[in-house]
Design an enzyme around this catalytic site. Structure first.
Site, short mmCIF file in Angstrom:
data_model
loop_
_atom_site.label_atom_id
_atom_site.label_comp_id
_atom_site.label_asym_id
_atom_site.label_seq_id
_atom_site.Cartn_x
_atom_site.Cartn_y
_atom_site.Cartn_z
CG HIS B 59 18.35 -6.81 -12.26
ND1 HIS B 59 19.31 -5.91 -11.60
CD2 HIS B 59 19.14 -7.80 -12.95
CE1 HIS B 59 20.65 -6.61 -11.59
NE2 HIS B 59 20.42 -7.93 -12.27
CG ASP B 304 19.55 -10.50 -9.91
OD1 ASP B 304 19.81 -10.68 -11.09
OD2 ASP B 304 20.27 -10.63 -9.17
#
Lengths: 312, 415
Positions: B59, B304
């Site tokens: 991610h 992320d």
């Protein structure tokens, strides 16, 4: 005592002694406003900028009058007439104002923490005139001054704050300020208006307004904002007024010498009935008068310093 | 060409944990031996180090095309290589959105040119990620997409999410859910709780995440489609995923190092580098996330990685963009809470299984390898980051553990 604060950002960062000192200074300043010639040369040659990103009548006028009574040169800037509309960032705007050697920048902004952001980036003193839902320290100081004047003390008094605590910077600053000076604070409003973890600020809460006001020495009513209807915080003005409005009916069950406060602007008939707003218990206009004194005191303390007053 | 990794502690859970030598010819492993291998090769001394199957960050936001001032594919993969990642999955919220073959191919080509960490594009679930119509998953898969997600935005329409899960099954594409119920988020900018109350910032309740996690689990149960929950931050989400796994629903989940290293108190002082979506939560949630990692409810640690420039971060908190850059601090921040085997599970073995990639030490397998010095002490200095951006709340932290070599199919891309 030496007052060494560069900025007045919030009640949180003011100590017990500093608050007392500001209030004592404000008491002296009040006298200046009651003279026929309401002006002293204390801040002559100092440059003060009012930077209001958000609408304001009371606070802005109050700061402006305070600065002028101390003979400072002041300039006003609003978001709509500044380069903000051209996309300039807050830090850049503030640095530019700083580069003009301003001594104090008074800022009101809709974003919580905006004055803190500026304070980190400029040399001038920053006074927070209200930031988002965070704090409004000068309002709390003028409220403390008013209560101290009327009651002779703050400690052990019981303060009830009624209304939209969640979105209120006035409530936050007052909870912190009154707690620091030894008062008890209880808040009341519908659940959506009581923020999570309010206890950590030192306040207790109840959804029953009469419980909050029954033994209060001070009742502080907050302005209710109509946009809260659209986020389902309360069903209607009618029901809000019935449950959380201060009416003559509810006033029957409070202490006789209770002080009624409101930071303004007042929604007459919604959070407070007109008879109460205009009654002898109401100190709403005293708050406004003291606002000038408190702001004079703060401007003097951050920009003037003790030496200047001695030489006057 | 031969490369010999000598005397490392070679770990490939649950099969291997031995001090051994690994011999690589061109792009493949040709020998693994506890006895010292002696041959003419480029020698990598790994004594005292951990030799692990290549790490994958499933991610990341590489920002290209569209936001090259924050990160480019090139700076992104340099940062990834430096951080020990042999592969990353690039989220589609670029400009334009990666919802078509052209963008997917562009990302693949750009990353091939860089010759560093491999980039596997994640394409959008819906066109423009606007939740109104499905993307052409067949075409996207052909072009190189490894999964689909509208990351950055939730799929509001449950019917569309149902159809996405069903349709993606044809291509065995993983559906990654950005679980967020926007009505509950309202104008919230940080976790709901006493810190938000103190700072006068609008709060985001835990339920805004878990309500969508639960919906997507229900849709995975309905369709049998493979679902992966991105950036899990709350206790309630962990509980929902644990329960779903018990019931045999094909759901996996990831969290990011900031969700178990920080609470919402990191936002105090209006620190915009701690502004992220989902927001940093309470200590209760941190503990639940750690428990989820330890009992296997949360399969993966992904970062992320969300680069932003000072333009987005040096502003009023309300106006600041959400995001933390994560790759360069991911390994040491995770090693604070996980032992090395667990770390390899969460950052190599599990993501590779979920994505259908191979990360293993077998003779004949591709040499995707991360070598870690678990005792490397350093102080995080964002000025030295390889990423183009600096938005980390961990600047100044003293950390331990770092990738010292990253090998992608036999080629050393860092070290």
């Amino acid at each position: 005592m030496q007052f060494n604060k560069k900025d007045i950002l919030d009640m949180e960062s003011l100590s017990f002694d500093e608050i007392q000192f500001i209030l004592d200074t404000a008491d002296k300043m009040k006298e200046i406003s009651q003279r026929p010639i309401k002006k002293v040369p204390t801040l002559r040659g100092k440059t003060i900028i009012h930077f209001f990103y958000e609408a304001s009548t009371r606070t802005k006028t109050s700061f402006d009058i305070a600065a002028k009574r101390l003979s400072a040169d002041c300039f006003s800037l609003s978001a709509t007439t500044s380069s903000v509309v051209k996309g300039e960032t807050l830090i850049d705007t503030a640095k530019n104002l700083d580069a003009m050697n301003s001594d104090v920048i008074i800022i009101r902004h809709s974003a919580s923490g905006a004055p803190h952001l500026i304070a980190k980036n400029v040399k001038a003193s920053i006074i927070n005139a209200g930031d988002g839902m965070h704090e409004h320290p000068t309002q709390a100081l003028l409220d403390l001054m008013t209560v101290r004047e009327k009651k002779g003390k703050i400690e052990t008094l019981k303060l009830a704050i009624i209304g939209d605590i969640s979105h209120s910077r006035v409530a936050r600053s007052n909870i912190i300020g009154f707690k620091k000076l030894g008062a008890e604070v209880k808040v009341s409003g519908p659940p959506a208006m009581i923020p999570k973890g309010i206890e950590s600020l030192g306040a207790t809460y109840t959804f029953d307004m009469s419980e909050a006001i029954s033994d209060a020495d001070i009742i502080m009513m907050l302005r209710i904002q109509k946009e809260r209807l659209s986020d389902f915080s309360y069903p209607s003005d009618r029901e809000y007024s019935r449950l959380y409005g201060l009416s003559m009916d509810k006033l029957k069950y409070t202490k006789k010498d209770v002080l009624i406060m409101h930071p303004g602007p007042v929604n007459r008939g919604l959070e407070i009935s007109p008879e109460i707003a205009d009654s002898d218990s109401s100190v709403i206009l005293d708050q406004v008068e003291n606002g000038v004194a408190v702001r004079m005191a703060l401007l003097y303390l951050v920009a003037g310093g003790v030496r200047n007053v001695d030489s006057n | 060409m031969l490369t010999l990794i000598k005397r490392g502690r070679v770990i490939d859970p649950p099969y291997l944990d031995i001090i051994s030598d690994i011999l690589i010819e061109d792009n493949k492993i040709i020998d693994i031996s506890e006895k010292e291998i002696d041959c003419f090769a480029k020698i990598i001394d790994a004594s005292g180090k951990i030799v692990a199957p290549g790490f994958i960050d499933m991610h990341v936001h590489l920002r290209e095309p569209g936001f090259e001032y924050k990160e480019t594919i090139e700076t992104g993969v340099i940062s990834a290589s430096y951080s020990g990642f042999t592969a990353v999955c690039a989220m589609p919220n670029t400009s334009p959105i990666n919802d078509n073959r052209t963008i997917t191919e562009y990302i693949v080509n750009k990353s091939n040119i860089a010759q560093k960490t491999k980039v596997y594009p994640v394409a959008a679930i819906s066109k423009g990620s606007n939740g109104e119509s499905l993307c052409e998953y067949g075409d996207l898969k052909d072009a190189g997409a490894i999964a689909i997600s509208d990351d950055g935005r939730p799929v509001k329409n449950s019917q569309l999410m149902r159809r996405a899960l069903e349709y993606a099954k044809i291509f065995d594409l993983l559906v990654i859910s950005h679980a967020e119920e926007l009505d509950l988020v309202g104008n919230g900018v940080m976790n709901e709780g006493f810190v938000a109350t103190k700072l006068g910032l609008a709060g985001i309740p835990n339920a805004s995440e878990s309500i969508m996690v639960m919906r997507d689990i229900a849709l995975s149960e309905l369709t049998g489609g493979r679902l992966h929950i991105a950036h899990v931050s709350t206790k309630e989400s962990v509980n929902a995923i644990r329960d779903a796994k018990k019931r045999g629903i094909p759901v996996t989940a990831e969290t990011a190092p900031h969700y178990f290293n920080l609470t919402d108190e990191a936002v105090l002082q209006y620190n915009t580098n701690a502004k992220v979506n989902p927001p940093l939560r309470s200590q209760n949630d941190v503990e639940a996330v750690l428990e989820g990692l330890s009992d296997g409810t949360i399969d993966v640690i992904a970062t992320d990685h969300a680069p932003h420039s000072s333009v987005e971060k040096d502003v009023e908190f309300n106006m600041a963009a959400n995001g933390i850059i994560g790759m360069e601090t991911a390994i040491p921040l995770s090693l604070k809470f996980l032992d090395i085997k667990n770390l390899i599970e969460k950052m190599s073995k599990n993501p590779s299984k979920i994505l259908g990639l191979k990360r293993e030490f077998k003779i004949g397998s591709y040499a995707d390898i991360t070598i870690i010095d678990p005792n490397f002490n350093f102080i995080v200095d964002s000025k030295t980051f390889k990423s183009k951006s600096r938005n980390t709340p961990f600047n100044g932290w003293k950390l331990k553990g770092k990738a010292i070599l990253t090998m992608v199919e036999g080629k050393i891309v860092y070290g």
